[in-house]
Each structure stands twice: as C-alpha cells, then as structure tokens.
Design a protein around this motif. Structure first.
Motif, PDB file in Angstrom:
ATOM      1  N   ASN A 137     -42.017 -31.974 -40.831  1.00 51.06           N
ATOM      2  CA  ASN A 137     -42.501 -30.495 -39.737  1.00 51.06           C
ATOM      3  C   ASN A 137     -44.003 -30.220 -38.740  1.00 51.06           C
ATOM      4  O   ASN A 137     -44.161 -31.252 -39.630  1.00 51.06           O
ATOM      5  N   PRO A 139     -45.294 -27.316 -36.214  1.00 51.66           N
ATOM      6  CA  PRO A 139     -45.534 -25.767 -35.459  1.00 51.66           C
ATOM      7  C   PRO A 139     -45.149 -24.954 -35.235  1.00 51.66           C
ATOM      8  O   PRO A 139     -44.405 -26.461 -33.614  1.00 51.66           O
ATOM      9  N   VAL A 140     -43.633 -24.544 -34.578  1.00 49.08           N
ATOM     10  CA  VAL A 140     -42.970 -24.149 -33.297  1.00 49.08           C
ATOM     11  C   VAL A 140     -44.069 -21.992 -33.082  1.00 49.08           C
ATOM     12  O   VAL A 140     -44.171 -21.585 -34.435  1.00 49.08           O
ATOM     13  N   TRP A 141     -43.743 -21.761 -32.134  1.00 52.64           N
ATOM     14  CA  TRP A 141     -44.488 -20.839 -31.361  1.00 52.64           C
ATOM     15  C   TRP A 141     -44.119 -19.697 -31.882  1.00 52.64           C
ATOM     16  O   TRP A 141     -42.600 -19.703 -31.022  1.00 52.64           O
ATOM     17  N   ASN A 142     -44.564 -17.936 -31.948  1.00 53.01           N
ATOM     18  CA  ASN A 142     -43.885 -17.052 -31.540  1.00 53.01           C
ATOM     19  C   ASN A 142     -44.613 -16.330 -30.784  1.00 53.01           C
ATOM     20  O   ASN A 142     -45.056 -15.561 -31.127  1.00 53.01           O
ATOM     21  N   ALA A 220     -44.593 -21.127 -37.255  1.00 49.10           N
ATOM     22  CA  ALA A 220     -44.368 -21.809 -38.163  1.00 49.10           C
ATOM     23  C   ALA A 220     -44.331 -23.199 -38.373  1.00 49.10           C
ATOM     24  O   ALA A 220     -43.805 -23.344 -37.221  1.00 49.10           O
ATOM     25  N   MET A 221     -44.047 -23.798 -39.916  1.00 52.82           N
ATOM     26  CA  MET A 221     -44.223 -25.226 -39.294  1.00 52.82           C
ATOM     27  C   MET A 221     -42.572 -25.102 -39.806  1.00 52.82           C
ATOM     28  O   MET A 221     -41.668 -24.320 -40.647  1.00 52.82           O
ATOM     29  N   GLU A 222     -41.697 -26.063 -38.301  1.00 56.78           N
ATOM     30  CA  GLU A 222     -40.189 -25.906 -38.522  1.00 56.78           C
ATOM     31  C   GLU A 222     -40.104 -27.199 -38.760  1.00 56.78           C
ATOM     32  O   GLU A 222     -40.761 -28.243 -39.002  1.00 56.78           O
ATOM     33  N   ASN A 223     -38.913 -27.340 -39.556  1.00 57.02           N
ATOM     34  CA  ASN A 223     -38.340 -29.315 -39.187  1.00 57.02           C
ATOM     35  C   ASN A 223     -38.239 -29.902 -38.133  1.00 57.02           C
ATOM     36  O   ASN A 223     -38.006 -29.671 -36.653  1.00 57.02           O
ATOM     37  N   ALA A 226     -34.594 -29.923 -36.406  1.00 57.06           N
ATOM     38  CA  ALA A 226     -34.516 -28.563 -35.445  1.00 57.06           C
ATOM     39  C   ALA A 226     -35.462 -27.961 -34.633  1.00 57.06           C
ATOM     40  O   ALA A 226     -34.724 -26.561 -34.039  1.00 57.06           O
ATOM     41  N   SER A 227     -36.515 -28.642 -33.784  1.00 60.78           N
ATOM     42  CA  SER A 227     -37.510 -28.351 -32.980  1.00 60.78           C
ATOM     43  C   SER A 227     -38.145 -28.726 -31.969  1.00 60.78           C
ATOM     44  O   SER A 227     -39.115 -29.221 -31.256  1.00 60.78           O
ATOM     45  N   GLU A 230     -39.331 -28.154 -28.428  1.00 63.91           N
ATOM     46  CA  GLU A 230     -40.743 -28.345 -28.176  1.00 63.91           C
ATOM     47  C   GLU A 230     -41.082 -29.528 -27.105  1.00 63.91           C
ATOM     48  O   GLU A 230     -42.503 -29.535 -27.271  1.00 63.91           O
TER      49      GLU A 230
END
Length: 633
Positions: A137, A139-142, A220-223, A226-227, A230
């Motif tokens: 996983n 990090p993905v930024w919101n 948020a930590m995402e797969n 799926a990222s 990034e």
C-alpha cells in the motif's frame, strides 16, 4: 525460540518435499522431529499444535502455473524519473554495473567494466533508477483535507512523498488527473503532493503524522496496483525546477519551507519507517549542495551507500553530498581529515584571491573577490559569492584567474558532517569524536541514537538504557545510559543538541540549522526508533514513539549554544512521568524482560525511571546555570 540449525532442518525438509527430492511423508516426519526437539520442553500440547500446523501446511500446497511467456521476459530498462541531462555517467553506471549486480550477475562482469571507477568513486543518485515497487500500500493524496503543512514529506524516511509548487503552465501540462490546490500564501502557484509509488516502502509514517482537516486525513494508504497513476505524477513533477521564491517565502529552516527543497538523500535501502533517515534527509535539504559526509560503518553506512546503489544524489546543477565511509573506530578522524584538507586548499585559494583583490586591475574581479573574502567562513552566503567570483574570473580570463579557476570546485565554503550511530559515537569511536569536538574546528557530528548496535544485530551499547534487553545484555542492561551530551557541553565551546523529530518538528530543524551555522564544533544527538526496539504499534508509528518518549520524560529535547546570550534551552515540556512505565512496556526490548523475569524487570525499570527523573532535574539546573528562560508548559 528455535535455533538456526532446527529452523534450517524445517526449511530444508519443506524444500525437499516441494521439489520431490525426498518423499512427502519423510519430509513431514523430519519437520515434526525438528518441531518436537524445539518445543518438547514446553509440553505435549505445544508440540501437537506445531505438528497440526505442519500437517495443515502439507495439505494446502498449491501449484502455481507459470506463464510460458516468462521464459522470454526482457529487462524493463531504466525508469527515467529524473532529468538526465548531464548525468550520462550515472546512466552508464546503472546499465553497466548496477543492473548486473542487482541481477546477481556481478561475477560475470569483466575487469574492464570498472575502468571508470578505479579510484573507488561511483556516480551519485543511482538508487533513483531501481524503482523496487516493494510496497503493498502507498499513500494517496486527497487535496480536500490538506492544509499544506508538509509534515508528511518531512517525516518520510525514503523521500518518496514531496510537496511541489507549479506555475500555471506547469500545472496545465501535468498528466491528466493530477490533483492540485492553490498554494497557500502564493496564489500564483499551484500545489500538489506527489508520491513515487515504486520507491515507497509502505511504512505509513506520512499518514500517521498528517493532521488533515477536522479529523479527516489528507492521505490514505491504498493498494499499489490501484495507485499506478501516482508514479506518473511524480515522474512529471520531479523534473520541474525548484521554486526558490517559494522557499524564501516559507523560509528554508522551517518544517514547511525545507520540504520545498530537493532531498539529496532519496530511495535508500533503510527499513520501512526508519527513524534515522528523516534526519539525514533533512540535513541534505538544508546543506546538501555543499556537504562533505564522513560516515561510520553501521546502519547509516548501509542505507547510505550499499553497493551498487547510491541514494545520495545531486541537484540540477550537479551538486550534492560528497560521501565516503570509514570504520567504527576512526570515522571522526576521517571526517576531520576531510575538513583539514578542504581548509588547506581554500587557504591557498584565499591567498590568491587576496592577491587579485589587492593587486589586480579588473574591478569586477576585485569586487567579487572582496565579497568572497568577506563571506569566507559563512556557508549560507559564501556559495552565492563564489558563483559571482567564478563568473568574474571567467570573464577576466587572465593568468591569475585561470589559476584560481583550476580549483573552482573548492572555492565555496563546505559543510563538513560526520555521521554515525550510537555504537560508533558512544563506544568504539568515542575517542575520535571527543578529539574532533575538542579541536574547536567548524565541524558537525550527527549521531543517530537507536540506543543499540542496530546494524550488527542488536548488541548493547553505552547508549542502551537500564533494563533494555539486547545482545550481551540478555537479562536487561544493569548500568545507565552514558550522558554523551553533558560530556560535550563540558567543553563550553561545543554546540550540543538533543532532538526527537516526532516530539517537536520545529525544534529539530532549528537545532540542525543552528548547529551548522555555529562556527565551531557541533554535536547533534537524534532519538531514532529502530526495528530492534520492537515498537508494539509498529514502525509506522516511529514518529509517535519519538513524541511519547519526550512526553513521558524518557528523552529530552534541548540546545546548548555557546554563541547565544542564554546558552541553554530546554525545549521539551515538563514530562508526565505517570506514563513512563506504559512507554517502556510498549516496546519489546523492555516488555520481554517483564515477561521473562517480572521481579528483575520491576527493579531495573524503576531504576531506569529514577535515572530519567534525575536527568530532568539536572537539565533544569542547567537552565538556572546558564540563565535561560524555561519554555512555558
């Protein structure tokens, strides 16, 4: 609880079973025999559970069909995330040496492949081309929840998450889908937080420290799969020029401002969540374009430059830390030698510049030369003065100018650092550290204090506190931690700081900046949680552990600045020692003693707490002694 030989028996039996070397029943019998030999003394119930696990494992072996196309798989080649203009040297090294070694084919390389590296030097920045992709996983930024504090980048052990300021044109040319905000305080720029997903280790330290908005985090930590976009965004933003006006606006020696500077330590092989690398990365952001580093053998030399990959890198001008490794016992002297050699060269250049200023006829050279002389010992301003002098000398073209330009790389004031762990600084290399600090020279010593010999397997050092379990202190260390800071402060002319990043982000960067600016010797001791500590909540909470250590009085943040009017500043608040035992019990290095020998643990932990209380009382006396005002609670 198993010894290496028994573990080896189990693994070999499992392997032989899978490969058909021995019959399945025989392999299972061998594994069960090893389990019984290991756990028999713990009772039949434990043995039966182990045997049941072996039986279950034997029944659940699943054959995986490997695609036929894998036979003809080709190398992916270099991942060009960084601008490569002028970096053909590193590309050649990665293609010709690093790729082969990483593929376990280094023995096939001919001697001629090393013809460009006979002096032992290799190009900086080669780790950027590995793109290991080891995180599950990332990090993905919101942006909706982001307050642009940059704390996530500040604590990232591997420099994979970075704030970026973009012009309107740069934002318009970004890959589709890249999210941005207006840069707070500078609306002419856009702001984004980019992540090198393929370099991330997935530690989650960034998410841990993110304050977000109203309790909702901006990360948020995402797969990883799926990222995938990034990486595309990072590959674009990492090639954009650093915005110097943004750094000036937010000030480089601040948490926020420092993170708009390029990290010159990136994508190292440090453990996920490492407590050491955030400090080193920050130092390179502040001074990396003019740094010399002497690195003691230990964790910091392993993540700092394990052959063939080099995580110390360069900026767009090709400037970055000059790094070399020495042994435990002589690294301080090694760094001192770097300083003396650099000073000898600069003193020779100084005489030549003084000559052209006094006797030359070119007014531009005379003016630039005088500015260089005026800033000779000030690293923060001498770099710009050097650029002016070099330009003036190149325009002049006279013989004296050519003499100076022949050594132009040595003109600028360098920032000399000596890196190492507590095993080096407190123990094996202490005599050298003491000698260098006593010299009075302008040199900086950085100690990554994990309170144990981390890299060599977790042996006790003189930094290991009372009651901690380590090798050579299997029953808990009986003696208290050595007070390295007080030894250094006793000289009176050594800048000394203790820092703990997670406890006080601002104090960390302030202490590092002050230490480097101080014109004499400096010692910084940085609390660095380590995988050897066995933090109950895991290494994603390393920064939280740094905070808890200070809050309960286990560690104290302070600065001793001989150049300041009030020399001593106790930067951490009055500790809440009611939580002291909770802190100790939150780490395996302590709670394992509690499980093994509760009576001894109670005695040693009480001693540990008493020593911490005495330490705090001593530091309070220094406030009075040096006339500083204690920080308000």
């Amino acid at each position: 609880g198993m010894g290496p030989a028994r573990i080896n028996t189990i693994l070999q039996s499992a392997f032989f079973k899978l490969t058909g070397i021995i019959p399945e029943e025989q392999a299972i019998d061998l594994m069960k025999a090893a389990a019984k030999a290991t756990y028999g003394r713990k009772g039949d119930d434990v043995v039966q559970k182990n045997w049941a696990a072996i039986d279950a494992g034997a029944k659940q072996v699943v054959e995986i069909t490997v695609p036929e196309s894998w036979k003809d798989a080709e190398d992916e080649g270099l991942h060009m995330t960084h601008a490569t203009e002028g970096r053909q040297d590193v590309i050649d090294f990665v293609n010709n040496i690093q790729a082969k070694v990483n593929a376990q084919e280094g023995n096939s390389l001919p001697v001629s492949a090393f013809k460009d590296y006979v002096d032992g030097t290799t190009p900086s920045g080669s780790s950027a081309y590995e793109k290991r992709g080891i995180a599950v996983n990332v990090p993905v930024w919101n942006p909706e929840n982001c307050i642009q504090c940059n704390r996530c980048a500040y604590v990232c052990p591997h420099a994979v998450i970075r704030p970026v300021a973009l012009t309107a044109e740069e934002a318009a040319n970004a890959p589709e889908g890249m999210k941005t905000l207006d840069l707070t305080g500078m609306k002419e720029y856009k702001f984004t937080m980019s992540v090198s997903a393929l370099d991330c280790t997935g530690c989650g330290s960034c998410v841990n420290v993110c304050p977000g908005k109203k309790g909702a985090k901006a990360l948020a930590m995402e797969n990883l799969e799926a990222s995938e976009n990034e990486q595309k965004y990072f590959d674009y933003t990492v090639k954009l020029p650093v915005k110097e006006d943004v750094i000036a606006k937010f000030k480089e020696a601040t948490v926020k401002g420092s993170q708009f500077k390029q990290p010159l330590l990136e994508f190292s092989g440090a453990c996920a969540g490492c407590g050491e690398t955030p400090y080193a990365k920050l130092i390179t952001q502040l001074f990396g374009d003019r740094m010399y580093i002497a690195n003691a053998t230990g964790c910091s030399s392993i993540w700092g430059n394990s052959s063939p990959s080099t995580p110390y890198t360069v900026n767009a001008k090709g400037q970055g830390p000059a790094w070399s490794n020495s042994l435990f016992e002589d690294n301080a002297e090694f760094g001192y030698g770097m300083l003396l050699a650099q000073r000898a060269i600069r003193d020779g250049l100084k005489a030549k510049v003084e000559d052209v200023v006094a006797n030359g006829t070119n007014e531009d050279v005379k003016a630039a030369g005088q500015e260089w002389l005026d800033t000779f010992a000030v690293g923060a301003t001498n770099g710009a003065a050097t650029d002016k002098l070099v330009a003036a000398l190149e325009a002049c073209g006279c013989d004296k100018a050519k003499e100076i330009l022949a050594q132009k790389d040595f003109l600028a004031k360098k920032s000399q650092w000596i890196f190492g762990g507590d095993g080096w600084a407190y123990d094996i290399g202490f005599g050298g550290v003491d000698h260098v600090l006593a010299s009075g020279r302008d040199i900086n010593v950085m100690v990554f204090d994990t309170e144990v010999y981390s890299n060599t397997g977790g042996q006790s050092s003189k930094s290991t506190p009372t009651g901690a379990i380590a090798q050579f202190a299997a029953g808990g260390k009986e003696t208290k931690k050595k007070d390295m800071a007080s030894i250094a402060m006793s000289y009176g002319y050594v800048y000394v700081a203790q820092i703990s990043m997670g406890a006080d982000f601002n104090q960390t960067v302030k202490a590092i900046a002050e230490a480097e600016a101080y014109p004499g010797p400096s010692l910084i001791i940085a609390y660095a949680p380590c995988i050897n500590h066995g933090i109950k909540k895991g290494m994603s909470k390393a920064q939280t552990e740094e905070e808890l250590a200070v809050k309960c009085g286990y560690w104290h943040n302070f600065r001793f600045n001989p150049a300041a009017e009030n020399k001593f500043s106790l930067d951490s608040k009055t500790p809440d020692m009611e939580n002291y035992m909770d802190f100790l019990n939150g780490e395996v290095r302590y709670n394992s003693l509690q499980r093994q020998n509760p009576e001894k643990a109670a005695r040693l932990f009480a001693k540990n707490e008493s020593e911490a209380q005495a330490r705090y009382e001593y530091l309070q006396k220094l406030i009075t002694l040096y006339g500083a005002d204690k920080k308000e609670d």
